[in-house]
Design a protein around this motif. Structure first.
Motif, short mmCIF file in Angstrom:
data_model
loop_
_atom_site.label_atom_id
_atom_site.label_comp_id
_atom_site.label_asym_id
_atom_site.label_seq_id
_atom_site.Cartn_x
_atom_site.Cartn_y
_atom_site.Cartn_z
N GLU A 64 20.79 22.67 46.50
CA GLU A 64 19.69 22.71 48.08
C GLU A 64 18.55 23.19 47.82
OE1 GLU A 64 22.93 26.21 49.10
OE2 GLU A 64 23.97 24.73 50.03
N TRP A 65 18.28 24.42 46.64
CA TRP A 65 16.54 24.32 46.09
C TRP A 65 16.35 22.68 46.07
CZ3 TRP A 65 16.41 28.57 48.52
CH2 TRP A 65 16.70 29.80 49.01
N VAL A 66 17.18 22.54 44.65
CA VAL A 66 16.33 21.55 44.06
C VAL A 66 15.37 20.37 45.64
CG1 VAL A 66 16.54 18.62 42.96
CG2 VAL A 66 17.76 21.05 42.49
N VAL A 67 16.56 20.33 46.68
CA VAL A 67 15.75 19.27 47.91
C VAL A 67 15.06 20.37 48.96
CG1 VAL A 67 17.14 18.95 49.95
CG2 VAL A 67 18.19 18.33 48.04
N PHE B 292 11.18 15.97 58.45
CA PHE B 292 10.78 17.05 58.14
C PHE B 292 10.88 18.50 58.49
CE2 PHE B 292 7.91 14.63 54.96
CZ PHE B 292 9.13 14.61 53.32
N LEU B 293 11.52 18.09 60.27
CA LEU B 293 11.48 19.43 61.09
C LEU B 293 12.92 20.41 60.43
CD1 LEU B 293 10.78 21.10 63.02
CD2 LEU B 293 11.19 19.60 65.02
N SER B 294 14.01 19.37 59.97
CA SER B 294 14.93 19.55 59.65
C SER B 294 15.20 20.94 58.64
CB SER B 294 16.12 17.97 59.37
OG SER B 294 15.80 17.72 58.14
N ILE B 295 13.58 20.82 57.49
CA ILE B 295 13.40 21.68 56.88
C ILE B 295 13.72 23.37 57.86
CG2 ILE B 295 11.70 22.85 55.43
CD1 ILE B 295 11.46 20.51 54.14
N VAL B 296 13.19 23.39 58.87
CA VAL B 296 12.95 25.05 59.45
C VAL B 296 14.81 25.46 59.59
CG1 VAL B 296 12.17 26.13 61.68
CG2 VAL B 296 11.13 24.53 60.60
N PRO B 297 15.29 24.63 59.85
CA PRO B 297 16.68 25.51 60.17
C PRO B 297 17.70 25.70 58.71
CG PRO B 297 16.88 22.97 60.96
CD PRO B 297 15.62 23.38 61.18
N PHE B 298 16.71 24.81 58.03
CA PHE B 298 17.28 24.28 56.60
C PHE B 298 16.93 25.73 55.39
CE2 PHE B 298 17.29 22.84 52.08
CZ PHE B 298 19.02 22.82 51.80
N MET C 139 15.80 28.65 57.01
CA MET C 139 16.93 30.33 57.78
C MET C 139 18.00 30.05 57.79
SD MET C 139 14.80 31.08 59.54
CE MET C 139 13.29 30.60 59.41
N PHE C 140 18.90 29.37 56.79
CA PHE C 140 19.92 29.21 56.47
C PHE C 140 20.50 29.59 54.54
CE2 PHE C 140 23.14 27.22 53.25
CZ PHE C 140 24.42 27.39 53.95
N LEU C 141 19.11 29.23 53.82
CA LEU C 141 18.99 29.58 52.65
C LEU C 141 18.57 31.27 52.88
CD1 LEU C 141 17.46 26.59 51.10
CD2 LEU C 141 19.63 27.44 51.01
#
Length: 131
Positions: A4-7, A45-51, A53-55
């Protein structure tokens, strides 16, 4: 969990490269293509925002469930070292989350501004041709 952190790191790096290419002077012939590619990539790239928040919740959960080593004899040296490593990783990951979100916001803003500038250049050229 490391994947997840690599992505997230690759996504932040891609955002930084796109931002750099959009703002570099001298790339005017390529700017129209770069602008269309960047606009097309902003929605995925908008999917980065919830991702992120999850992290961030994951970091918070690890912080809340970590063992406490308040008194000197409560933890062994290896547990204390593992605890310190965990804190350092959490700080690094928090910085990565902040940078990914910041890069997305700046890329979104710059893309809109460059798009407006290109549109205004087109209008000025059209007015010059009309006269």
């Amino acid at each position: 969990m490391a994947l997840e952190w690599v992505v997230l790191g690759y996504a932040a790096a891609a955002e930084a490269v796109m931002l750099l290419l959009l703002t570099l002077p001298g790339l005017d012939p390529l700017r129209k293509g770069l602008l269309s590619v960047t606009k097309a990539l902003l929605r995925p790239f908008l999917s980065i925002v919830p991702f992120c928040m999850f992290l961030l919740l994951d970091i918070y959960w690890k912080y809340e469930t970590r063992p406490t080593c308040n008194s000197p004899g409560a933890c062994t040296p290896s547990e204390s070292l593992r605890h310190q490593k965990s804190i350092m990783k959490s700080q690094r990951n928090g910085t990565l989350i902040a940078s990914a979100l910041l890069f997305y916001w700046v890329l979104y803003s710059v893309t809109n501004l460059v798009g407006r500038v290109e549109e205004l250049k087109y209008r000025v050229q059209k007015l010059k041709d009309y006269k």
